[in-house]
Design a protein around this motif. Structure first.
Motif: not given
Length: 805
Positions: A454-473
């Motif tokens: 579980a991670a917190t962030t302000h980075y928009a890139e991580l939002k996209s990463f979470a959307t694309e990675h099958p094990s991340v939401t």
């Protein structure tokens, strides 16, 4: 070493000191320590740590559960009065002499031990029964100390017959010397020589005050003088022998008191090992009860064990008290993701969400219940690792980024299955492009190792990463732009917005600057933010509609309960009326039979009188004829009342209930009743494998039909075989509201009965016990449930109920 021995509380720890500090676990154990009754238990509470061993965690949770049950049944259960006597036991074991105060503390501890052991006398729980077996109240030692030392710590005359004799002699010699000195003070010979007419003690001898200038006129021994030198304290020679007798008695008293203390200390030494074990058992029991009290104060529940997911419903951070906003947290393979990326504005609750997940996991593994709703589930993590907060060090030349990175390096090395990694502002403190890339790589590596993240962030890139990675939401914390305040609610499945422009606008930043800023962001980013806003508004509308539907369902359930109560009352009153009618008919028949017998006896008597009394007999016959006519009338009426009552009862016919056969008057179809819904007023018939739902008033109960050449038992067996193929012997009601759970329970019981099952296991979890009580009440009243019992350990323990059909 047995699990319930003192050393059982010491075990490998599932988190290092940095993680325990970051998640504020120390504040929780401090609260636990405040709820203990004496120092040994307090030390055990402060030493509490999360265990990585699932069996040990289960044992600790079982101990807490049993303590909760004990306090539910015996609210005053306590070890109050026990003292920390470990130092006294050690001194006695080394052959030292204990003081009366120490002996008094031992006696108080033995008294508390005896009271607690008596309270556990009828207890049947395994853990506290084990505690009772280790308690040693030492009644003989407690009685000996009680006879020797009073509540103020003074040795009593009853401690020994020799001490009683010595003290009697001491009092006699003391009275004699005081009487002699008082007589001297009153004598005329010493008039004018006395400084102050009192008898006092100096250097262990009774003396009188004499003016310094008159010392030669009183023969005696000077023991002291006043600060001014004007008064001398003299022991007259005439009382020296009396003082000697008093001193000898005092010395004898001191020797006897020392002998008594040595004797008592030896008795304690002989029992020191047993007393030490008993004290450790008291401390463990006190610790378990402190866990139970903490659970009650937090309105906490025991999480159900699981291996592949963490699910916390309405979880509250335990250190925020009443201001904590409940959040739902789900993480694990069961939900399709093992990493959660939480985004949203500053002070919106991102870090609190991480801390809530981590802290509740540590509490669970320390044997504590967690502040969440029923249905909570947690695995036992081998390691919990958290990088939260700023640990930059000037002395070690570490920047914020470097301090975070050193933790991340350790986490990556230690990560594996059954580990939980919490990263606050992952990749922050450096160039955003490089930091976000580093964060994505770290999360990927942790997932490959099998960890939950579980991670917190302000980075928009991580939002996209979470959307694309099958094990991340993604997950988002909400923010009220109108009030510039966070709501602290967590929404899983959507990325959060930083709300930077909205906050800046509300705070008065000039419009042209805001317009310039918006123009500088990419079109894709702006489109994504607007889409997120639309989704958030749609979800809010959906939530409002959901809450309205829940309110309507609750109102409908209340109305249904009131209707059921009215029907039950009407049936009860109808039954009472029928019983009254039958009793009245019985009374009429009995009275009629008595009067008929009277008529017969009178007729026989008249016949025997003969013709000589014919005129009088004629009158009697006329009276008897009238009486007979009335009796016949009442008899006919009695029969009519009884027949009417029985006809009324029969006209109602058998009422529909699950398991009976019935026919639809409208459709003409016949089948077995498998479900009756009081809420909808409909009955479900099963006929030829299909189900037919019809109004209850369209149903007539009929005899079980015989269809075709097959015997009825073979047909029933075929129906059961088809039903059994789709009915599970276990019903899981975890996390459901009581209302919905009971509806599912009724439906499952109907299916289980149709399938011919002998037993049904209903899994409801531990929680607050509300769902368990409701389930068992329904089962106890169900006409086709033969018996109800709690589950054995292999069946889920108190988290499950077994219904014998």
């Amino acid at each position: 070493m047995t699990p319930t021995s003192p050393g059982a509380e010491r075990a490998p720890v599932a988190a290092d000191e940095g993680t325990l500090r970051a998640l504020e676990f120390g504040a929780i154990v401090a609260q636990l320590a405040e709820l203990t009754a004496f120092e040994p238990a307090r030390e055990m509470a402060l030493a509490s740590s999360p265990s990585p061993d699932a069996a040990h965690v289960g044992l600790r949770q079982d101990q807490t559960d049993e303590a909760v049950r004990l306090l539910d049944e015996q609210a005053q259960a306590t070890i109050g009065g026990a003292r920390d006597i470990r130092g006294s036991l050690d001194r006695a074991a080394r052959g030292g002499r204990l003081t009366p105060a120490e002996l008094l503390e031992i006696a108080e501890t033995l008294d508390a031990t005896a009271r607690f052991a008596e309270r556990l006398k009828s207890w049947r729980g395994a853990h506290f029964t084990g505690i009772r077996g280790e308690l040693d109240p030492c009644p003989d030692l407690a009685e000996r100390i009680g006879r020797s030392v009073d509540n103020s710590g003074e040795i009593l005359d009853s401690a020994s017959s020799e001490l009683a004799t010595i003290r009697k002699r001491l009092r006699t010699s003391q009275d004699r010397v005081r009487e002699r000195l008082n007589a001297m003070l009153r004598s005329t010979q010493l008039a004018g020589l006395i400084g102050e007419p009192i008898v006092t003690v100096r250097s262990g001898r009774y003396v009188i005050p004499i003016r310094a200038e008159a010392k030669g006129r009183v023969k005696g021994i000077v023991h002291d003088q006043s600060a001014s030198g004007a008064t001398l304290f003299i022991e007259p020679l005439s009382v020296v022998e009396l003082n000697n007798a008093w001193t000898e008695a005092s010395l004898a008293e001191a020797r006897e008191e020392e002998r008594i203390l040595d004797e008592l200390s030896s008795s304690v030494e002989a029992r020191s090992s047993s007393l030490r074990d008993s004290l450790a058992a008291l401390a463990r029991a006190d610790l378990w009860m402190a866990r139970a009290r903490l659970a009650s104060a937090m309105d906490a529940v025991r999480p159900a064990p699981t291996e592949d997911a963490a699910e916390l419903l309405s979880a509250r951070h335990p250190l925020l008290g009443g201001s904590a906003v409940p959040i739902d947290l789900r993480l694990g393979d069961r939900f399709g993701y093992r990493a959660l990326v939480v985004t949203g504005p500053n002070t919106g609750g991102k870090t609190v969400s991480l801390k809530t997940l981590g802290l509740l996991a540590l509490m669970h593994q320390a044997g504590l219940r967690v502040p969440a709703a029923d249905g909570a589930r947690l695995p036992v993590f081998r390691r919990v690792m958290a990088d939260i907060g700023d640990e930059q060090s000037i002395a070690q030349s570490l920047s914020t980024f470097s301090s975070h990175l050193r933790n991340v390096v350790r986490f990556v090395e230690a990560a594996g299955p059954a580990t939980l990694v919490l990263l606050d502002e992952v990749g922050a403190g450096t160039d955003p492009t490089e930091g976000s890339a580093l964060a994505m790589a770290v999360v990927t590596r942790l997932l490959e190792a099998g960890a939950m993240v579980a991670a917190t962030t302000h980075y928009a890139e991580l939002k996209s990463f979470a959307t694309e990675h099958p094990s991340v939401t993604n997950a988002a914390v909400e923010f009220d732009v109108a009030t510039l305040r966070p709501t602290y609610r967590l929404t899983i499945g959507l990325p959060g917005k930083s709300q930077a422009f909205a906050i800046a606008e509300r705070l008065g930043l000039p419009a042209d600057i805001l317009a310039d800023a918006r123009a500088r962001i990419s079109a894709d980013h702006a489109s994504m933010e607007e889409t997120l806003a639309e989704i958030a508004r749609a979800q809010e509308a959906q939530q409002i509609a959901l809450e309205a539907a829940r309110a309507e369902r609750t109102a409908a359930a209340d109305e249904r309960d009131r209707a059921r109560t009215g029907v039950s009352r009407a049936r009860r009153e109808a039954g009472e009326l029928l019983a009254d009618t039958r009793r009245a008919a019985d009374d009429m028949l009995a009275r009629a039979e008595r009067e008929v017998a009277d008529v017969r006896r009178e007729l026989m008597r008249q016949r025997n009188l003969g013709a000589s009394r014919a005129p009088r007999g004629a009158e009697a016959f006329e009276d008897l004829a009238k009486k007979a006519k009335r009796v016949r009338s009442e008899t006919v009426e009695a029969h009519r009342v009884v027949e009417a009552a029985e006809t009324d009862e029969e006209s109602r016919g058998p009422q529909p209930r699950v398991g009976l056969w019935a026919r639809s008057r409208t459709l003409g179809s016949t089948g077995r009743i498998v479900e009756i819904s009081g809420r909808t007023g409909r009955v479900t018939l099963e006929t030829d494998g299909a189900r037919l739902v019809i109004p209850a008033d369209d149903v007539d109960v009929v005899h079980e039909p015989i269809i075709g050449p097959a015997p009825p038992d073979l047909e029933a067996e075929e129906i059961r075989r088809r039903a059994a193929a789709r009915v599970s012997p276990t019903l899981d009601l975890h996390g459901e509201r009581v209302e919905a759970a009971l509806e599912r329970l009724h439906a499952h019981l109907n299916d289980a009965l149709l399938a011919g099952l002998d037993n049904v296991v209903i899994v409801h979890g531990m929680g607050t016990g509300a769902l368990r009580r409701a389930v068992r009440e329904v089962l106890a009243e169900h006409p086709q449930v033969r018996g109800v019992r709690g589950g054995r350990r292999d069946e889920g323990g108190d988290g499950a109920t077994i219904a014998e059909l």
